[in-house]
Scaffold this active site. Structure first.
Site, PDB file in Angstrom:
ATOM      1  N   CYS A  95      16.358 -23.288   3.154  1.00 18.86           N
ATOM      2  CA  CYS A  95      15.289 -24.292   3.263  1.00 18.86           C
ATOM      3  C   CYS A  95      14.768 -24.827   1.929  1.00 18.86           C
ATOM      4  O   CYS A  95      14.323 -24.062   1.072  1.00 18.86           O
ATOM      5  CB  CYS A  95      14.133 -23.715   4.076  1.00 18.86           C
ATOM      6  N   CYS A 163       6.796 -33.080  20.344  1.00 18.51           N
ATOM      7  CA  CYS A 163       7.385 -31.797  19.937  1.00 18.51           C
ATOM      8  C   CYS A 163       6.731 -31.411  18.619  1.00 18.51           C
ATOM      9  O   CYS A 163       6.376 -32.292  17.826  1.00 18.51           O
ATOM     10  CB  CYS A 163       8.903 -31.951  19.773  1.00 18.51           C
ATOM     11  N   ARG A 295      21.425 -30.992  20.874  1.00 15.22           N
ATOM     12  CA  ARG A 295      21.154 -32.020  19.845  1.00 15.22           C
ATOM     13  C   ARG A 295      22.038 -31.840  18.614  1.00 15.22           C
ATOM     14  O   ARG A 295      22.056 -30.775  18.003  1.00 15.22           O
ATOM     15  CB  ARG A 295      19.678 -31.987  19.435  1.00 15.22           C
TER      16      ARG A 295
HETATM   17  N1  SAM Z   1       8.368 -23.706   9.258  1.00 13.68           N
HETATM   18  C1  SAM Z   1       8.743 -23.858  10.590  1.00 13.68           C
HETATM   19  C2  SAM Z   1       9.868 -22.926  10.996  1.00 13.68           C
HETATM   20  O1  SAM Z   1      10.549 -22.396  10.136  1.00 13.68           O
HETATM   21  O2  SAM Z   1      10.033 -22.742  12.202  1.00 13.68           O
HETATM   22  C3  SAM Z   1       9.148 -25.270  10.964  1.00 13.68           C
HETATM   23  C4  SAM Z   1       9.950 -26.095   9.983  1.00 13.68           C
HETATM   24  S1  SAM Z   1      11.581 -25.496   9.588  1.00 13.68           S
HETATM   25  C5  SAM Z   1      12.030 -26.578   8.297  1.00 13.68           C
HETATM   26  C6  SAM Z   1      12.530 -25.983  11.027  1.00 13.68           C
HETATM   27  C7  SAM Z   1      14.001 -25.720  11.035  1.00 13.68           C
HETATM   28  O3  SAM Z   1      14.666 -26.599  10.129  1.00 13.68           O
HETATM   29  C8  SAM Z   1      14.510 -24.366  10.613  1.00 13.68           C
HETATM   30  O4  SAM Z   1      14.365 -23.390  11.603  1.00 13.68           O
HETATM   31  C9  SAM Z   1      15.986 -24.656  10.379  1.00 13.68           C
HETATM   32  O5  SAM Z   1      16.722 -24.485  11.560  1.00 13.68           O
HETATM   33  C10 SAM Z   1      15.990 -26.126   9.971  1.00 13.68           C
HETATM   34  N2  SAM Z   1      16.418 -26.315   8.575  1.00 13.68           N
HETATM   35  C11 SAM Z   1      15.677 -26.133   7.473  1.00 13.68           C
HETATM   36  N3  SAM Z   1      16.395 -26.380   6.360  1.00 13.68           N
HETATM   37  C12 SAM Z   1      17.636 -26.724   6.769  1.00 13.68           C
HETATM   38  C13 SAM Z   1      18.832 -27.094   6.088  1.00 13.68           C
HETATM   39  N4  SAM Z   1      18.903 -27.132   4.767  1.00 13.68           N
HETATM   40  N5  SAM Z   1      19.920 -27.402   6.818  1.00 13.68           N
HETATM   41  C14 SAM Z   1      19.847 -27.354   8.190  1.00 13.68           C
HETATM   42  N6  SAM Z   1      18.754 -27.014   8.873  1.00 13.68           N
HETATM   43  C15 SAM Z   1      17.660 -26.694   8.181  1.00 13.68           C
HETATM   44 FE1  SF4 Z   2      11.426 -21.156   6.486  1.00 17.93          FE
HETATM   45 FE2  SF4 Z   2      10.228 -23.110   7.962  1.00 17.93          FE
HETATM   46 FE3  SF4 Z   2       9.140 -22.267   5.660  1.00 17.93          FE
HETATM   47 FE4  SF4 Z   2      11.385 -23.638   5.581  1.00 17.93          FE
HETATM   48  S1  SF4 Z   2       9.433 -24.398   6.288  1.00 17.93           S
HETATM   49  S2  SF4 Z   2      10.913 -21.793   4.391  1.00 17.93           S
HETATM   50  S3  SF4 Z   2      12.397 -22.924   7.459  1.00 17.93           S
HETATM   51  S4  SF4 Z   2       9.443 -21.042   7.525  1.00 17.93           S
END
Ligand code: SAM
Ligand code: SF4
Ligand code: DTB
Length: 365
Positions: A95, A163, A295
């Site tokens: 992330c 959502c 999706r």
């Molecule tokens: N913080 C919350 C969480 O982690 O549930 C919500 C936002 S988080 C960015 C949502 C989702 O984005 C993550 O669970 C992951 O599946 C997806 N995600 C984040 N970074 C990604 C990346 N570089 N490539 C693909 N999916 C990503």
């Molecule tokens: Fe992990 Fe969601 Fe935080 Fe990204 S935004 S670091 S996926 S918890």
């Protein structure tokens, strides 16, 4: 759920072929747990067996499942907006929003309710039917949840499905979101149980399951999927899909993300996944969760149109729509319109009409 497709004759033919005892594409697969009309339980071996099928056989099975449950030419469109970007205390290896990863994503304040509603209005004007609000939180604080509840109310009043993805929920928060009119909560399992600890150390997959249970008990629809291309094995991809398919009930929406390799994240140099393996993952999700909206999610910007077309053939029937995901890019709407036109795909209508916009969300089906 969308209407069942109407082509009885061709479906009969497909099903007859798939049910032949000597067919390598027989439509039996998961085992019923307990009584024959109870939930279908998928072993990792059975799901791994689907991954091992010859490509044409796998695609055929996915198409049978798809056509039995959905219009194969309709794709649902969800637009994402990052309502609170960056500065996240978690350490998810993929992330760009984790504070500890040097990705150039700053810790920004939450967007105003008005800015979010304006973005939702424009998403609707572009043809999106669902609007997903994402926040880079481990878990929302109560004072942060209040403006999110206002966003949900006002976005829903526009006639969009709502959502949100806000991290782990504390007791009572799912109920507040549902009361405000949240239709779906997105919370991904991300990868196989045994690989999860290699990717995230600041929480466990059981923590994720706990939030998903709270979302269900509050009567919301579940949006839950994962990421492929993080260095997991094929068996681990099967493990992710089996875990999702064995949720009871399985999620209404299943985002299949391809890792976006963002510079500064621990996974930035991960080897590229074979695109056909991504297509296989979509097909296996379709077969094991036949009624779900599957999706085609992150990673579409780097994906050729031919691979995207294969994903639709494999049973994907939803996309993130609009030129941004949360912090990374996505194909712009003109490019998507051109692709949909070439494939004869039409956008799916919202599950509920604008007139229903003020009603509380329906119970998950
Ligand atoms: N913080 C919350 C969480 O982690 O549930 C919500 C936002 S988080 C960015 C949502 C989702 O984005 C993550 O669970 C992951 O599946 C997806 N995600 C984040 N970074 C990604 C990346 N570089 N490539 C693909 N999916 C990503
Ligand atoms: Fe992990 Fe969601 Fe935080 Fe990204 S935004 S670091 S996926 S918890
Ligand atoms: C999901 O499964 N994928 C979306 C959404 N749910 C929240 C997020 C993808 C994020 C990709 C990286 C980024 O743009 O920051």
């Amino acid at each position: 759920m969308p209407a069942i497709l109407t082509q009885p004759e061709s479906m009969d033919t497909l099903e007859k072929h798939a049910q032949r005892p000597d067919s390598p594409v027989g439509i039996q697969g998961g085992q019923h747990a307990g009584s024959s009309d109870g939930p279908v339980s998928w072993s990792v071996d059975a799901v791994a067996g689907l991954f091992e099928l010859p490509f044409a056989d796998l695609m055929f099975r996915a198409q049978v499942a798809h056509r039995e449950n959905h219009d194969p030419n309709a794709v649902q469109r969800s637009t994402l907006l990052s309502i609170k970007t960056g500065g996240c205390p978690e350490d998810c290896g993929y992330c760009p929003q984790a504070a500890r990863h040097d990705t150039g994503v700053g810790n920004e304040p939450m967007l105003s309710v008005d800015a979010v509603v304006e973005a939702a209005r424009s998403a609707k004007a572009n043809g999106a039917t669902r609007f997903c609000m994402g926040a880079a939180w481990r878990s929302p604080k109560q004072r942060d949840l209040e403006p999110v509840l206002a966003m949900v109310r006002q976005v829903r009043a526009l006639g969009l499905e709502t959502c949100a993805t806000l991290g782990m929920l504390k007791p009572g928060q799912a109920g507040q979101l549902r009361e405000a009119g949240l239709d779906y909560y997105n919370h991904n399992l991300d990868t196989a149980p045994e690989f999860y600890g290699d990717i995230v150390s600041t929480r466990t997959q059981d923590d994720r399951l706990d939030t998903l249970a709270q979302v269900r008990s509050a009567g919301m629809n579940v949006c839950c999927g994962g990421i492929v291309g993080m260095g997991e094995t094929r068996r681990q991809r099967a493990g992710l899909i089996a875990t999702l398919a064995n949720l009871d009930p399985y999620p209404e929406s299943v985002p299949i993300n391809h890792l976006v390799r963002v510079p500064g994240t621990p996974l930035e140099n991960e080897d590229a996944l074979d695109p056909l393996e991504f297509v296989r993952t979509v097909a296996v999700a379709r077969i094991t969760m036949p009624r779900a909206m599957v999706r085609l999610s992150a990673g579409r910007e780097e994906m050729s149109e031919a691979v995207q077309a294969l994903c639709f053939l494999a049973g994907a029937n939803s996309v993130f729509y609009g030129d941004r995901l949360l912090t990374t890019g996505n194909p712009d709407v003109e490019r998507d319109h051109a692709l949909f036109d070439r494939l004869g795909i039409h956008g799916l209508e919202p599950a509920r009409s604008a007139a229903e916009a003020d009603a509380v969300p329906a119970q998950a089906t």
